[in-house]
Enzyme design. Structure first.
Site, PDB file in Angstrom:
ATOM      1  N   GLN A  25       1.063  -1.337   0.109  1.00 39.52           N
ATOM      2  CA  GLN A  25      -0.112   0.130   0.076  1.00 39.52           C
ATOM      3  C   GLN A  25       0.645   1.071   0.030  1.00 39.52           C
ATOM      4  O   GLN A  25       2.054   1.158   0.358  1.00 39.52           O
ATOM      5  CB  GLN A  25      -0.900   0.181   1.382  1.00 39.52           C
ATOM      6  CG  GLN A  25      -0.196  -0.134   2.617  1.00 39.52           C
ATOM      7  CD  GLN A  25      -0.929  -1.074   3.859  1.00 39.52           C
ATOM      8  OE1 GLN A  25      -2.161  -1.048   3.491  1.00 39.52           O
ATOM      9  NE2 GLN A  25      -0.284  -1.335   4.624  1.00 39.52           N
ATOM     10  N   HIS A  27      -9.870   4.083  19.250  1.00 36.67           N
ATOM     11  CA  HIS A  27      -9.144   2.980  19.834  1.00 36.67           C
ATOM     12  C   HIS A  27      -9.754   2.526  21.097  1.00 36.67           C
ATOM     13  O   HIS A  27      -9.648   1.339  21.504  1.00 36.67           O
ATOM     14  CB  HIS A  27      -7.683   3.491  20.028  1.00 36.67           C
ATOM     15  CG  HIS A  27      -6.804   3.620  18.588  1.00 36.67           C
ATOM     16  ND1 HIS A  27      -6.187   4.554  18.254  1.00 36.67           N
ATOM     17  CD2 HIS A  27      -6.540   2.539  17.809  1.00 36.67           C
ATOM     18  CE1 HIS A  27      -5.850   4.193  16.984  1.00 36.67           C
ATOM     19  NE2 HIS A  27      -6.088   2.975  16.543  1.00 36.67           N
ATOM     20  N   ASP A  73      -0.685   1.324  13.212  1.00 35.55           N
ATOM     21  CA  ASP A  73      -0.469   2.524  13.698  1.00 35.55           C
ATOM     22  C   ASP A  73       0.008   2.121  15.375  1.00 35.55           C
ATOM     23  O   ASP A  73       0.697   3.263  16.139  1.00 35.55           O
ATOM     24  CB  ASP A  73      -1.422   3.490  13.887  1.00 35.55           C
ATOM     25  CG  ASP A  73      -2.841   2.884  14.233  1.00 35.55           C
ATOM     26  OD1 ASP A  73      -3.076   2.668  15.431  1.00 35.55           O
ATOM     27  OD2 ASP A  73      -3.515   2.880  13.239  1.00 35.55           O
ATOM     28  N   ASP A 102       0.293 -12.067   7.181  1.00 35.76           N
ATOM     29  CA  ASP A 102      -0.851 -11.695   6.733  1.00 35.76           C
ATOM     30  C   ASP A 102      -1.820 -12.324   7.757  1.00 35.76           C
ATOM     31  O   ASP A 102      -1.615 -13.310   8.177  1.00 35.76           O
ATOM     32  CB  ASP A 102      -1.232 -12.549   5.439  1.00 35.76           C
ATOM     33  CG  ASP A 102      -2.647 -12.253   4.860  1.00 35.76           C
ATOM     34  OD1 ASP A 102      -3.382 -11.752   5.543  1.00 35.76           O
ATOM     35  OD2 ASP A 102      -2.588 -12.666   3.593  1.00 35.76           O
ATOM     36  N   GLY A 103      -2.667 -11.378   8.297  1.00 34.00           N
ATOM     37  CA  GLY A 103      -3.669 -12.039   9.145  1.00 34.00           C
ATOM     38  C   GLY A 103      -4.414 -13.402   8.702  1.00 34.00           C
ATOM     39  O   GLY A 103      -4.821 -13.987   9.875  1.00 34.00           O
ATOM     40  N   ASP A 105      -8.371  -4.661  13.745  1.00 35.18           N
ATOM     41  CA  ASP A 105      -8.202  -3.260  13.330  1.00 35.18           C
ATOM     42  C   ASP A 105      -7.554  -3.133  12.024  1.00 35.18           C
ATOM     43  O   ASP A 105      -6.257  -2.690  11.960  1.00 35.18           O
ATOM     44  CB  ASP A 105      -7.397  -2.738  14.664  1.00 35.18           C
ATOM     45  CG  ASP A 105      -7.121  -1.305  14.128  1.00 35.18           C
ATOM     46  OD1 ASP A 105      -7.833  -0.579  13.512  1.00 35.18           O
ATOM     47  OD2 ASP A 105      -6.155  -0.792  15.192  1.00 35.18           O
ATOM     48  N   ASP A 148      -9.840  -0.468   5.104  1.00 33.37           N
ATOM     49  CA  ASP A 148     -11.101  -0.920   4.539  1.00 33.37           C
ATOM     50  C   ASP A 148     -11.084  -2.118   3.660  1.00 33.37           C
ATOM     51  O   ASP A 148      -9.897  -2.774   3.245  1.00 33.37           O
ATOM     52  CB  ASP A 148     -11.314   0.448   3.602  1.00 33.37           C
ATOM     53  CG  ASP A 148     -11.696   1.466   4.229  1.00 33.37           C
ATOM     54  OD1 ASP A 148     -11.644   1.549   5.472  1.00 33.37           O
ATOM     55  OD2 ASP A 148     -11.719   2.622   3.606  1.00 33.37           O
ATOM     56  N   PRO A 162      -4.959  -4.932   0.853  1.00 30.50           N
ATOM     57  CA  PRO A 162      -4.666  -5.819   1.488  1.00 30.50           C
ATOM     58  C   PRO A 162      -5.851  -6.504   2.551  1.00 30.50           C
ATOM     59  O   PRO A 162      -5.593  -7.567   3.162  1.00 30.50           O
ATOM     60  CB  PRO A 162      -3.243  -5.487   2.035  1.00 30.50           C
ATOM     61  CG  PRO A 162      -3.632  -4.162   2.141  1.00 30.50           C
ATOM     62  CD  PRO A 162      -4.396  -3.816   0.843  1.00 30.50           C
TER      63      PRO A 162
HETATM   64  N1  SAM Z   1      -8.330   2.530  12.344  1.00 32.04           N
HETATM   65  C1  SAM Z   1      -7.946   2.189  10.896  1.00 32.04           C
HETATM   66  C2  SAM Z   1      -9.275   2.392   9.953  1.00 32.04           C
HETATM   67  O1  SAM Z   1     -10.243   1.990  10.421  1.00 32.04           O
HETATM   68  O2  SAM Z   1      -9.116   3.333   9.206  1.00 32.04           O
HETATM   69  C3  SAM Z   1      -7.259   1.016  10.695  1.00 32.04           C
HETATM   70  C4  SAM Z   1      -5.775   1.238  10.928  1.00 32.04           C
HETATM   71  S1  SAM Z   1      -4.470   0.255  10.829  1.00 32.04           S
HETATM   72  C5  SAM Z   1      -3.293   1.457  10.077  1.00 32.04           C
HETATM   73  C6  SAM Z   1      -4.985  -0.936   9.554  1.00 32.04           C
HETATM   74  C7  SAM Z   1      -3.787  -2.117   9.199  1.00 32.04           C
HETATM   75  O3  SAM Z   1      -4.166  -3.153   8.824  1.00 32.04           O
HETATM   76  C8  SAM Z   1      -2.450  -1.491   8.477  1.00 32.04           C
HETATM   77  O4  SAM Z   1      -1.417  -1.418   9.373  1.00 32.04           O
HETATM   78  C9  SAM Z   1      -2.530  -2.622   7.327  1.00 32.04           C
HETATM   79  O5  SAM Z   1      -1.237  -2.930   7.111  1.00 32.04           O
HETATM   80  C10 SAM Z   1      -3.213  -3.689   8.288  1.00 32.04           C
HETATM   81  N2  SAM Z   1      -3.752  -4.865   7.412  1.00 32.04           N
HETATM   82  C11 SAM Z   1      -4.088  -4.764   5.935  1.00 32.04           C
HETATM   83  N3  SAM Z   1      -4.597  -5.752   5.658  1.00 32.04           N
HETATM   84  C12 SAM Z   1      -3.968  -6.832   6.420  1.00 32.04           C
HETATM   85  C13 SAM Z   1      -3.687  -8.269   6.616  1.00 32.04           C
HETATM   86  N4  SAM Z   1      -4.453  -8.921   5.618  1.00 32.04           N
HETATM   87  N5  SAM Z   1      -3.291  -8.822   7.522  1.00 32.04           N
HETATM   88  C14 SAM Z   1      -2.832  -8.134   8.677  1.00 32.04           C
HETATM   89  N6  SAM Z   1      -2.840  -6.806   8.450  1.00 32.04           N
HETATM   90  C15 SAM Z   1      -3.399  -5.956   7.473  1.00 32.04           C
END
Ligand code: SAM
Length: 276
Positions: free
Chosen positions: A31, A62, A86, A138-139, A156, A159, A163
């Site tokens: 991203q 949070h 974050d 990857d989650g 958390d 969108d 990813p």
């Molecule tokens: N509070 C925020 C919002 O709702 O807009 C979300 C914040 S947080 C920064 C989102 C995180 O999800 C990012 O750090 C991103 O790298 C992570 N992320 C996205 N896809 C993911 C996946 N498949 N596995 C693990 N983490 C993921």
């Protein structure tokens, strides 16, 4: 020259604010990350053009995504955070006593590094915590390998595009159910009740088919699309709208209280329609 950042919230709506300067920007394998200093909202992190968190209102997001599930469970010891690069969610989780382990899984190590450096308030105390273990992966894969081990899971995520897309699917919720203990619960941020009505309905249906208790709650978060934001909980045993009275916050909060916890489940009729 005036500098503005504009987030396209849907094909007919944009949200803009004035920017003082760009602090950091990088395109990673997953991203595009931007960290900006804005005039009104303070530091802001943006992923692929979408506002993720701002100094102005991150405490609401949070505290509400973390403390609602954490105070629903009577004794959360093993907690998992998927995403939350974050740091804000992990920061709030480690304020709870009695934790044994907090697994923190984010797909993008660059988000973690940048936020540690440029958003230190979001990462307060995390480095000193003996219970937190961060893994960059990857989650989805982590969920597949986890079985009956977590009390609380906090999704958390960004969108449902890029990813994070598959983190809003039935198969992922099924793996979450398998990763929770028999009285466990999970929460996920599930977008705006104005702009994402079909998505919220689908999530309710999917989570509802896997968990005996499915609940939606809301919080006002000014920098998120439409200002009102939804969270979905799937719980195997505990009723999320009734926080555990045996445990109340023994730390300072700015938004969360037992009263805001209960009130967040009182849905206006136009939101209630989405869960009926
Ligand atoms: N509070 C925020 C919002 O709702 O807009 C979300 C914040 S947080 C920064 C989102 C995180 O999800 C990012 O750090 C991103 O790298 C992570 N992320 C996205 N896809 C993911 C996946 N498949 N596995 C693990 N983490 C993921």
């Amino acid at each position: 020259m005036e500098l503005w950042i504009t987030e396209q919230q849907n094909e007919n709506v944009n949200f803009s604010c004035r920017v003082k300067k760009t602090i950091y920007s990088e395109k990673t394998d997953f991203q595009e990350i931007e960290i900006l200093e804005t005039e009104y909202f303070g530091r802001m992190m943006i992923l692929d053009g979408v506002i993720q968190t701002t100094a102005f209102d991150e405490f609401i997001y949070h505290e509400m995504i973390v403390h609602v599930p954490m105070f629903t469970h009577p004794e959360p010891q093993k907690v998992l955070v998927i995403g939350g690069g974050d740091g804000g969610s992990v920061r709030e989780i480690i304020r709870h006593s009695g934790l044994v382990k907090v697994d923190w899984i984010d797909i993008d190590g660059k988000v973690i590094e940048a936020c540690k450096k440029y958003l230190p308030e979001w990462n307060h105390m995390i480095q000193d915590s003996p219970v937190v273990e961060l893994q960059i992966r990857d989650g989805l894969a982590h969920m597949k390998e986890s079985h009956g081990q977590y009390d609380v899971i906090v999704v958390d995520c960004s969108d449902p595009v890029g990813p994070g897309e598959l983190l809003f699917r039935y198969d992922f919720y099924k793996d979450i159910s398998g990763a929770l203990k028999e009285d466990g619960l999970f929460v996920q941020q599930t977008e705006s009740p104005f702009y994402h009505r079909d998505l919220i309905r689908r999530i309710q249906k999917d989570v509802g088919s896997l968990f005996p208790i499915t609940r939606l709650y809301t919080a006002n978060i000014p920098t998120y699309p439409s200002g009102l934001h939804c969270f979905t909980i799937g719980s195997k045993k505990y009723e999320p709208s009734k926080p555990s009275v045996a445990r109340v916050p023994d730390f300072e909060t700015r938004c969360y209280s037992i009263e805001t916890h209960r009130a967040s489940f009182l849905l206006p009729k136009y939101v209630k329609e989405l869960v009926e």
